[in-house]
Design a protein around this motif. Structure first.
Motif, PDB file in Angstrom:
ATOM      1  N   GLY A  11      34.023  49.182  70.495  1.00  0.00           N
ATOM      2  CA  GLY A  11      34.826  48.949  70.005  1.00  0.00           C
ATOM      3  C   GLY A  11      35.884  50.186  68.804  1.00  0.00           C
ATOM      4  N   ALA A  12      35.888  51.680  69.113  1.00  0.00           N
ATOM      5  CA  ALA A  12      36.775  52.107  68.650  1.00  0.00           C
ATOM      6  C   ALA A  12      38.133  52.579  69.672  1.00  0.00           C
ATOM      7  N   LEU A  13      37.921  52.635  71.013  1.00  0.00           N
ATOM      8  CA  LEU A  13      38.840  52.905  71.976  1.00  0.00           C
ATOM      9  C   LEU A  13      39.428  51.441  72.348  1.00  0.00           C
ATOM     10  N   SER A  14      40.264  51.371  72.438  1.00  0.00           N
ATOM     11  CA  SER A  14      41.082  50.612  73.053  1.00  0.00           C
ATOM     12  C   SER A  14      40.523  50.637  74.826  1.00  0.00           C
ATOM     13  N   ASP A  15      41.537  49.285  75.717  1.00  0.00           N
ATOM     14  CA  ASP A  15      41.384  49.979  77.108  1.00  0.00           C
ATOM     15  C   ASP A  15      42.418  51.394  77.710  1.00  0.00           C
ATOM     16  N   GLU A  16      43.524  50.525  76.687  1.00  0.00           N
ATOM     17  CA  GLU A  16      44.657  51.921  77.123  1.00  0.00           C
ATOM     18  C   GLU A  16      44.009  53.138  76.987  1.00  0.00           C
ATOM     19  N   GLN A  17      43.208  53.439  75.363  1.00  0.00           N
ATOM     20  CA  GLN A  17      42.938  55.058  75.347  1.00  0.00           C
ATOM     21  C   GLN A  17      41.659  55.296  76.265  1.00  0.00           C
ATOM     22  N   LYS A  18      41.319  53.860  76.627  1.00  0.00           N
ATOM     23  CA  LYS A  18      39.518  54.757  77.924  1.00  0.00           C
ATOM     24  C   LYS A  18      40.572  55.044  78.380  1.00  0.00           C
ATOM     25  N   GLU A  19      41.523  54.697  79.445  1.00  0.00           N
ATOM     26  CA  GLU A  19      42.505  55.252  80.324  1.00  0.00           C
ATOM     27  C   GLU A  19      42.848  56.672  80.319  1.00  0.00           C
ATOM     28  N   ALA A  20      43.824  56.785  78.865  1.00  0.00           N
ATOM     29  CA  ALA A  20      44.319  57.898  78.711  1.00  0.00           C
ATOM     30  C   ALA A  20      43.468  58.921  78.594  1.00  0.00           C
ATOM     31  N   LEU A  21      42.001  58.166  77.745  1.00  0.00           N
ATOM     32  CA  LEU A  21      41.102  59.775  77.627  1.00  0.00           C
ATOM     33  C   LEU A  21      40.167  60.122  79.270  1.00  0.00           C
ATOM     34  N   SER A  22      39.615  59.159  80.262  1.00  0.00           N
ATOM     35  CA  SER A  22      39.428  59.172  81.722  1.00  0.00           C
ATOM     36  C   SER A  22      40.761  60.108  82.414  1.00  0.00           C
ATOM     37  N   LYS A  23      42.069  60.224  82.232  1.00  0.00           N
ATOM     38  CA  LYS A  23      42.929  60.899  82.938  1.00  0.00           C
ATOM     39  C   LYS A  23      42.759  62.452  82.776  1.00  0.00           C
ATOM     40  N   ALA A  24      42.664  62.531  81.054  1.00  0.00           N
ATOM     41  CA  ALA A  24      42.690  63.817  80.469  1.00  0.00           C
ATOM     42  C   ALA A  24      41.960  64.042  80.554  1.00  0.00           C
ATOM     43  N   LEU A  25      40.413  64.127  80.838  1.00  0.00           N
ATOM     44  CA  LEU A  25      39.172  64.553  81.365  1.00  0.00           C
ATOM     45  C   LEU A  25      39.560  65.156  82.240  1.00  0.00           C
ATOM     46  N   THR A  26      39.836  63.940  83.181  1.00  0.00           N
ATOM     47  CA  THR A  26      40.044  65.009  84.575  1.00  0.00           C
ATOM     48  C   THR A  26      40.963  65.798  85.087  1.00  0.00           C
ATOM     49  N   GLU A  27      41.821  65.891  84.142  1.00  0.00           N
ATOM     50  CA  GLU A  27      42.637  66.940  83.914  1.00  0.00           C
ATOM     51  C   GLU A  27      42.597  68.446  83.740  1.00  0.00           C
ATOM     52  N   ALA A  28      41.983  67.890  82.411  1.00  0.00           N
ATOM     53  CA  ALA A  28      41.142  69.830  82.316  1.00  0.00           C
ATOM     54  C   ALA A  28      40.324  69.959  82.849  1.00  0.00           C
ATOM     55  N   VAL A  29      39.717  68.803  83.587  1.00  0.00           N
ATOM     56  CA  VAL A  29      38.446  69.805  84.686  1.00  0.00           C
ATOM     57  C   VAL A  29      39.521  70.272  85.796  1.00  0.00           C
ATOM     58  N   THR A  30      40.602  69.265  86.594  1.00  0.00           N
ATOM     59  CA  THR A  30      41.194  70.483  87.452  1.00  0.00           C
ATOM     60  C   THR A  30      41.962  71.022  87.128  1.00  0.00           C
ATOM     61  N   SER A  31      42.647  71.209  85.753  1.00  0.00           N
ATOM     62  CA  SER A  31      43.313  72.745  85.618  1.00  0.00           C
ATOM     63  C   SER A  31      42.607  73.656  85.495  1.00  0.00           C
ATOM     64  N   THR A  32      41.091  73.607  84.648  1.00  0.00           N
ATOM     65  CA  THR A  32      40.457  74.731  84.828  1.00  0.00           C
ATOM     66  C   THR A  32      39.853  75.075  85.974  1.00  0.00           C
ATOM     67  N   LEU A  33      39.700  73.938  87.052  1.00  0.00           N
ATOM     68  CA  LEU A  33      38.272  74.029  88.086  1.00  0.00           C
ATOM     69  C   LEU A  33      38.980  74.345  89.471  1.00  0.00           C
ATOM     70  N   GLY A  34      40.690  73.775  89.311  1.00  0.00           N
ATOM     71  CA  GLY A  34      40.720  73.653  91.002  1.00  0.00           C
ATOM     72  C   GLY A  34      41.174  71.992  91.129  1.00  0.00           C
ATOM     73  N   GLU A  35      42.506  71.991  91.898  1.00  0.00           N
ATOM     74  CA  GLU A  35      42.693  70.420  92.159  1.00  0.00           C
ATOM     75  C   GLU A  35      41.623  69.824  92.886  1.00  0.00           C
ATOM     76  N   LYS A  36      41.255  70.445  94.041  1.00  0.00           N
ATOM     77  CA  LYS A  36      40.807  69.725  95.187  1.00  0.00           C
ATOM     78  C   LYS A  36      39.552  69.940  94.626  1.00  0.00           C
TER      79      LYS A  36
END
Length: 76
Positions: A11-36
């Motif tokens: 209940g701490a995160l809204s559906d919109e926050q969950k989506e934004a968080l998943s995108k931000a975490l994915t972006e952190a990985v790809t910007s560090t380890l590579g877009e591929k």
């Protein structure tokens, strides 16, 4: 393949926050380890019921987390 697990109080995160968080975490990985890696980044968001998280011996509630997320950084 990168696998990220994020655990929080139910209940701490809204559906919109969950989506934004998943995108931000994915972006952190790809910007560090590579877009591929983008299509292979797994993100799981686990929500545990209130009463399963404790900080300093005190139960952490969704209401407390929401208040903290809404507090400007200058006030934390």
């Amino acid at each position: 393949m990168p696998f990220i697990t994020y655990t929080t109080v139910e209940g701490a995160l809204s559906d919109e926050q969950k989506e934004a968080l998943s995108k931000a975490l994915t972006e952190a990985v790809t910007s560090t380890l590579g877009e591929k890696l983008r299509s292979n980044v797994w993100v799981t968001l686990n929500e545990a019921p209130e009463g399963n998280f404790y900080i300093g011996g005190h139960a952490l509630k969704a209401k407390m987390l929401k208040k903290l997320m809404d507090t400007p950084d200058s006030e934390v």
